[in-house]
Design an enzyme around this catalytic site. Structure first.
Site, PDB file in Angstrom:
ATOM      1  N   ASP A 288      13.633  76.411  72.576  1.00 59.06           N
ATOM      2  CA  ASP A 288      12.208  76.751  72.640  1.00 59.06           C
ATOM      3  C   ASP A 288      12.099  78.210  73.072  1.00 59.06           C
ATOM      4  O   ASP A 288      12.526  78.577  74.168  1.00 59.06           O
ATOM      5  CB  ASP A 288      11.483  75.846  73.633  1.00 59.06           C
ATOM      6  N   ARG A 290       9.171  79.962  73.176  1.00 57.69           N
ATOM      7  CA  ARG A 290       7.795  80.320  73.490  1.00 57.69           C
ATOM      8  C   ARG A 290       7.651  80.925  74.881  1.00 57.69           C
ATOM      9  O   ARG A 290       8.434  80.642  75.783  1.00 57.69           O
ATOM     10  CB  ARG A 290       6.890  79.084  73.369  1.00 57.69           C
TER      11      ARG A 290
END
Length: 356
Positions: A288, A290
């Site tokens: 991930d 983000r």
């Protein structure tokens, strides 16, 4: 260095990489020239590396996929890996090394030999720059000043920080499920694309119910059944409206931060049998990528520093808390699976720590 100069250098570097031009990363260990494998070609490689000696820089995840983790220079977890430039390692062979979509179609040559990485931190910054550009994290690399466009780690950090986020525009926007809504657009010179907040209802003295929703073109717009993004978006708006008031933050971080094209590459790998975690690492990215700190800045600009967070993802809680937002409650956001996303939802539960 001013923030504007930092943003300019990083933006120029990202533009150059997307055009297939080399850039130079200046680190404490000396200048590191990078030629992107995804967007360059054999002619540019010959100009960049006339002696055909530049090794290939790959992520640890991609190197593990290529079965290199048993070689000592490639065995350190999460450390980028340099592949020695064998005589047959031309541009086409490097493309097959970098892009997993060719793994089943192109018999890989070899054997590949990992070599010592003199500047691991510089290599990590290089791969972070590729992620910001939405490109495969794979480069031909050379030591020395060989590129006109130059930047340093501070420039990349400034670009990721989005420190000069401002409210650019706002307007009333009735939407399906919440007619009493206002949309607020945020802009920062450090990042392309505008994040937006949908303010639903009116403040009532209680912490707002907040949903952080990352952009998903395939799910939000096209109705993809491979994920739960579209239904999550609709259900979040309805939940916030039912709560009386709250905010939905729509973050421009497609594909868990790796961009639309790389997300579609991950989809193709999922069709070969890999789950979403293994697909991302096989591409060479983090599970991930983000950055939810920008959501904290958005909330602060809207005057909301205490929130109830509608999420199954503890990482969102952790990043908002680190950004100075008091998360008073984590409210689960569970939706029924469909036959196309059952495995995806199980992977989020079992491998990425989501709590349903």
């Amino acid at each position: 260095m001013s923030g504007g100069e930092d943003a300019r250098r990083t933006a120029q570097a990202i533009d150059a990489l997307r055009r297939g031009w080399p850039v130079q990363l200046d680190t404490g260990a000396g200048p590191l020239a990078l030629l992107p494998i995804e967007t360059a070609d054999s002619t540019r490689l010959a100009a960049f590396d006339p002696d055909a000696t530049a090794p290939v820089l790959l992520s640890a995840g991609r190197a593990a996929t290529l079965k290199l983790a048993n070689q000592r220079p490639a065995a350190a977890p999460d450390c980028p890996v340099l592949i020695d430039r064998a005589p047959w390692l031309d541009f086409d062979a490097a493309t097959a090394l970098a892009d997993p979509q060719y793994d089943l179609r192109t018999p890989l040559k070899g054997p590949y030999r990992a070599i010592d990485l003199a500047d691991p931190n510089g290599a990590r910054w290089a791969l972070r720059l590729a992620t910001l550009a939405g490109m495969l994290p794979a480069f031909f690399v050379r030591r020395g000043e060989t590129a006109d466009i130059r930047l340093g780690p501070d420039d990349i950090e400034a670009h990721e920080d989005a420190g000069r986020l401002v409210i650019a525009a706002r307007a009333r926007l009735p939407v399906a499920g919440a007619e009493a809504a206002e949309i607020v657009a945020f802009r920062t010179p450090e990042m392309a694309g505008e994040h937006v907040a949908l303010i639903i209802g009116s403040p009532n003295g209680a912490p707002p119910l907040v949903r952080l929703h990352s952009e998903c073109l395939t799910g939000d717009v096209l109705g993809s059944l491979k994920c739960d993004c579209g239904p999550q978006l609709d259900a979040a708006i309805q939940a916030i409206a039912a709560n009386g008031w709250g905010l939905l933050l729509y973050l421009r971080q497609e594909g868990r931060g790796i961009g639309l094209i790389n997300k579609l590459r991950a989809y193709a790998l999922q069709d070969q049998g890999f789950d979403t975690v293994d697909a991302n690492t096989r591409l060479g990215f983090a599970v991930d990528s983000r950055n939810f700190r920008v959501a904290g800045q958005m909330l602060a600009l809207l005057g909301q520093r205490r929130v109830r967070l509608l999420t199954n993802n503890p990482e969102k809680v952790a990043q908002l808390t680190a950004a100075g937002i008091d998360v008073t409650e984590r409210v689960p956001h569970k939706l029924p699976p469909n036959p196309h996303n059952e495995r995806y939802l199980a992977t989020k539960r079992d491998r990425t720590g989501h709590q349903f």
